[in-house]
Scaffold this motif. Structure first.
Motif, PDB file in Angstrom:
ATOM      1  N   VAL A  58      -8.701   5.630  -1.465  1.00  0.00           N
ATOM      2  CA  VAL A  58      -7.273   5.690  -1.174  1.00  0.00           C
ATOM      3  C   VAL A  58      -7.101   6.433   0.149  1.00  0.00           C
ATOM      4  CG1 VAL A  58      -5.039   6.610  -1.910  1.00  0.00           C
ATOM      5  CG2 VAL A  58      -6.637   5.674  -3.611  1.00  0.00           C
ATOM      6  N   THR A  59      -6.444   5.797   1.093  1.00  0.00           N
ATOM      7  CA  THR A  59      -6.185   6.413   2.380  1.00  0.00           C
ATOM      8  C   THR A  59      -5.043   7.409   2.226  1.00  0.00           C
ATOM      9  OG1 THR A  59      -6.861   4.379   3.484  1.00  0.00           O
ATOM     10  CG2 THR A  59      -5.561   5.950   4.773  1.00  0.00           C
ATOM     11  N   PHE A  60      -5.215   8.596   2.792  1.00  0.00           N
ATOM     12  CA  PHE A  60      -4.169   9.612   2.719  1.00  0.00           C
ATOM     13  C   PHE A  60      -4.156  10.419   4.005  1.00  0.00           C
ATOM     14  CE2 PHE A  60      -7.983  11.525   0.973  1.00  0.00           C
ATOM     15  CZ  PHE A  60      -8.023  12.793   1.551  1.00  0.00           C
ATOM     16  N   GLU A  61      -3.038  11.058   4.249  1.00  0.00           N
ATOM     17  CA  GLU A  61      -2.908  11.960   5.386  1.00  0.00           C
ATOM     18  C   GLU A  61      -2.864  13.374   4.836  1.00  0.00           C
ATOM     19  OE1 GLU A  61       0.277  13.281   8.835  1.00  0.00           O
ATOM     20  OE2 GLU A  61       0.537  11.339   7.854  1.00  0.00           O
ATOM     21  N   GLU A  62      -3.736  14.232   5.348  1.00  0.00           N
ATOM     22  CA  GLU A  62      -3.743  15.632   4.934  1.00  0.00           C
ATOM     23  C   GLU A  62      -2.967  16.463   5.940  1.00  0.00           C
ATOM     24  OE1 GLU A  62      -6.755  19.347   3.972  1.00  0.00           O
ATOM     25  OE2 GLU A  62      -7.591  17.431   4.611  1.00  0.00           O
ATOM     26  N   ARG A  63      -2.095  17.320   5.420  1.00  0.00           N
ATOM     27  CA  ARG A  63      -1.337  18.237   6.256  1.00  0.00           C
ATOM     28  C   ARG A  63      -1.571  19.652   5.740  1.00  0.00           C
ATOM     29  NH1 ARG A  63       4.392  14.963   7.161  1.00  0.00           N
ATOM     30  NH2 ARG A  63       3.431  13.143   8.132  1.00  0.00           N
ATOM     31  N   ASN A  64      -2.407  20.396   6.464  1.00  0.00           N
ATOM     32  CA  ASN A  64      -2.754  21.753   6.047  1.00  0.00           C
ATOM     33  C   ASN A  64      -1.639  22.698   6.470  1.00  0.00           C
ATOM     34  OD1 ASN A  64      -3.926  24.474   6.057  1.00  0.00           O
ATOM     35  ND2 ASN A  64      -5.833  23.409   5.574  1.00  0.00           N
ATOM     36  N   ILE A  65      -1.136  23.471   5.502  1.00  0.00           N
ATOM     37  CA  ILE A  65       0.010  24.333   5.771  1.00  0.00           C
ATOM     38  C   ILE A  65      -0.344  25.578   6.582  1.00  0.00           C
ATOM     39  CG2 ILE A  65       1.305  23.464   3.807  1.00  0.00           C
ATOM     40  CD1 ILE A  65       0.666  26.174   2.390  1.00  0.00           C
ATOM     41  N   ALA A  66      -1.615  25.699   6.997  1.00  0.00           N
ATOM     42  CA  ALA A  66      -1.964  26.736   7.968  1.00  0.00           C
ATOM     43  C   ALA A  66      -1.200  26.463   9.267  1.00  0.00           C
ATOM     44  CB  ALA A  66      -3.461  26.772   8.211  1.00  0.00           C
ATOM     45  N   ASP A  67      -0.842  25.190   9.475  1.00  0.00           N
ATOM     46  CA  ASP A  67       0.007  24.782  10.595  1.00  0.00           C
ATOM     47  C   ASP A  67       1.453  24.977  10.150  1.00  0.00           C
ATOM     48  OD1 ASP A  67       1.745  23.160  12.196  1.00  0.00           O
ATOM     49  OD2 ASP A  67       0.023  21.977  12.847  1.00  0.00           O
ATOM     50  N   MET A 120       0.845  -1.191   0.000  1.00  0.00           N
ATOM     51  CA  MET A 120       0.000   0.000   0.000  1.00  0.00           C
ATOM     52  C   MET A 120       0.881   1.242   0.000  1.00  0.00           C
ATOM     53  SD  MET A 120      -2.750   1.009   2.845  1.00  0.00           S
ATOM     54  CE  MET A 120      -4.194   1.906   2.477  1.00  0.00           C
ATOM     55  N   THR A 121       0.567   2.179  -0.862  1.00  0.00           N
ATOM     56  CA  THR A 121       1.343   3.396  -0.995  1.00  0.00           C
ATOM     57  C   THR A 121       0.985   4.375   0.118  1.00  0.00           C
ATOM     58  OG1 THR A 121       1.345   3.109  -3.387  1.00  0.00           O
ATOM     59  CG2 THR A 121       1.902   5.292  -2.574  1.00  0.00           C
ATOM     60  N   ASN A 122       1.998   4.958   0.731  1.00  0.00           N
ATOM     61  CA  ASN A 122       1.792   5.975   1.748  1.00  0.00           C
ATOM     62  C   ASN A 122       1.600   7.313   1.039  1.00  0.00           C
ATOM     63  OD1 ASN A 122       1.692   7.182   4.315  1.00  0.00           O
ATOM     64  ND2 ASN A 122       3.851   7.704   4.181  1.00  0.00           N
ATOM     65  N   GLN A 159       3.672  18.819  -8.987  1.00  0.00           N
ATOM     66  CA  GLN A 159       2.462  19.199  -9.704  1.00  0.00           C
ATOM     67  C   GLN A 159       1.560  17.979  -9.755  1.00  0.00           C
ATOM     68  OE1 GLN A 159       3.770  20.525 -13.547  1.00  0.00           O
ATOM     69  NE2 GLN A 159       4.442  22.506 -12.774  1.00  0.00           N
ATOM     70  N   VAL A 160       0.282  18.223  -9.784  1.00  0.00           N
ATOM     71  CA  VAL A 160      -0.654  17.104  -9.839  1.00  0.00           C
ATOM     72  C   VAL A 160      -0.587  16.477 -11.227  1.00  0.00           C
ATOM     73  CG1 VAL A 160      -3.047  16.388  -9.650  1.00  0.00           C
ATOM     74  CG2 VAL A 160      -2.152  18.148  -8.123  1.00  0.00           C
ATOM     75  N   ASP A 161      -0.101  15.259 -11.270  1.00  0.00           N
ATOM     76  CA  ASP A 161       0.002  14.484 -12.502  1.00  0.00           C
ATOM     77  C   ASP A 161      -0.905  13.271 -12.318  1.00  0.00           C
ATOM     78  OD1 ASP A 161       0.718  12.613 -14.454  1.00  0.00           O
ATOM     79  OD2 ASP A 161       2.832  13.199 -14.443  1.00  0.00           O
ATOM     80  N   MET A 162      -2.124  13.365 -12.861  1.00  0.00           N
ATOM     81  CA  MET A 162      -3.112  12.313 -12.631  1.00  0.00           C
ATOM     82  C   MET A 162      -2.650  10.968 -13.180  1.00  0.00           C
ATOM     83  SD  MET A 162      -5.242  13.756 -10.720  1.00  0.00           S
ATOM     84  CE  MET A 162      -6.472  12.470 -10.588  1.00  0.00           C
ATOM     85  N   ASP A 163      -1.954  10.950 -14.321  1.00  0.00           N
ATOM     86  CA  ASP A 163      -1.461   9.688 -14.867  1.00  0.00           C
ATOM     87  C   ASP A 163      -0.478   9.027 -13.917  1.00  0.00           C
ATOM     88  OD1 ASP A 163      -3.005   9.886 -17.181  1.00  0.00           O
ATOM     89  OD2 ASP A 163      -1.416  10.933 -18.278  1.00  0.00           O
ATOM     90  N   LYS A 164       0.452   9.817 -13.391  1.00  0.00           N
ATOM     91  CA  LYS A 164       1.435   9.286 -12.453  1.00  0.00           C
ATOM     92  C   LYS A 164       0.756   8.832 -11.165  1.00  0.00           C
ATOM     93  CE  LYS A 164       5.719  10.485 -10.065  1.00  0.00           C
ATOM     94  NZ  LYS A 164       6.741  11.531  -9.864  1.00  0.00           N
ATOM     95  N   LEU A 165      -0.172   9.630 -10.704  1.00  0.00           N
ATOM     96  CA  LEU A 165      -0.909   9.301  -9.466  1.00  0.00           C
ATOM     97  C   LEU A 165      -1.649   7.983  -9.642  1.00  0.00           C
ATOM     98  CD1 LEU A 165      -1.513  10.580  -6.662  1.00  0.00           C
ATOM     99  CD2 LEU A 165      -3.546  11.560  -7.689  1.00  0.00           C
ATOM    100  N   ASN A 166      -2.379   7.853 -10.745  1.00  0.00           N
ATOM    101  CA  ASN A 166      -3.119   6.607 -10.998  1.00  0.00           C
ATOM    102  C   ASN A 166      -2.189   5.409 -11.130  1.00  0.00           C
ATOM    103  OD1 ASN A 166      -5.661   7.797 -10.951  1.00  0.00           O
ATOM    104  ND2 ASN A 166      -5.608   8.263 -13.127  1.00  0.00           N
ATOM    105  N   GLN A 167      -1.075   5.599 -11.821  1.00  0.00           N
ATOM    106  CA  GLN A 167      -0.127   4.498 -11.996  1.00  0.00           C
ATOM    107  C   GLN A 167       0.461   4.067 -10.659  1.00  0.00           C
ATOM    108  OE1 GLN A 167       3.356   5.553 -14.266  1.00  0.00           O
ATOM    109  NE2 GLN A 167       3.913   3.430 -14.625  1.00  0.00           N
ATOM    110  N   LYS A 168       0.889   5.025  -9.880  1.00  0.00           N
ATOM    111  CA  LYS A 168       1.534   4.725  -8.593  1.00  0.00           C
ATOM    112  C   LYS A 168       0.544   4.053  -7.626  1.00  0.00           C
ATOM    113  CE  LYS A 168       5.121   5.426  -5.782  1.00  0.00           C
ATOM    114  NZ  LYS A 168       6.440   4.886  -5.964  1.00  0.00           N
ATOM    115  N   LEU A 169      -0.734   4.471  -7.714  1.00  0.00           N
ATOM    116  CA  LEU A 169      -1.739   3.935  -6.789  1.00  0.00           C
ATOM    117  C   LEU A 169      -2.490   2.730  -7.373  1.00  0.00           C
ATOM    118  CD1 LEU A 169      -3.164   7.327  -5.504  1.00  0.00           C
ATOM    119  CD2 LEU A 169      -1.582   5.783  -4.312  1.00  0.00           C
ATOM    120  N   GLY A 170      -2.201   2.376  -8.608  1.00  0.00           N
ATOM    121  CA  GLY A 170      -2.870   1.236  -9.238  1.00  0.00           C
ATOM    122  C   GLY A 170      -4.334   1.485  -9.535  1.00  0.00           C
ATOM    123  N   LEU A 171      -4.662   2.714  -9.903  1.00  0.00           N
ATOM    124  CA  LEU A 171      -6.075   3.062 -10.196  1.00  0.00           C
ATOM    125  C   LEU A 171      -6.342   2.997 -11.680  1.00  0.00           C
ATOM    126  CD1 LEU A 171      -6.488   6.112  -7.813  1.00  0.00           C
ATOM    127  CD2 LEU A 171      -7.139   3.744  -7.397  1.00  0.00           C
TER     128      LEU A 171
END
Length: 75
Positions: free
Chosen positions: A27-36, A1-3, A63-75
């Protein structure tokens, strides 16, 4: 599982898009808001200066690369 860690900020449409997309695909993810300042400093340490900034298994995605994101996450 990808972190997955997403650095976000308030009122950021691309951040909302990525979070919604990952949630829709269960897909489980951790959000880190930079307001902190701790998270903002972490993001800057990665030489990232815009959100959303994504870490996939500690590999930065500046940058958000949907192809890379989908490939890395197996979507």
């Amino acid at each position: 599982m990808t972190n997955v860690i997403i650095y976000t900020q308030n009122d950021c449409p691309p951040c909302t898009f990525v979070k919604n997309y990952l949630t829709e695909h269960q897909v489980t993810f951790e959000e880190r808001n930079i307001a902190d300042s701790t998270y903002r400093n972490e993001m800057i340490e990665h030489d990232a200066f815009a959100t959303p900034f994504i870490l996939l298994d500690d590999e930065p995605m500046y940058q958000v690369d949907m192809d890379k994101l989908n490939q890395k996450l197996g979507l």
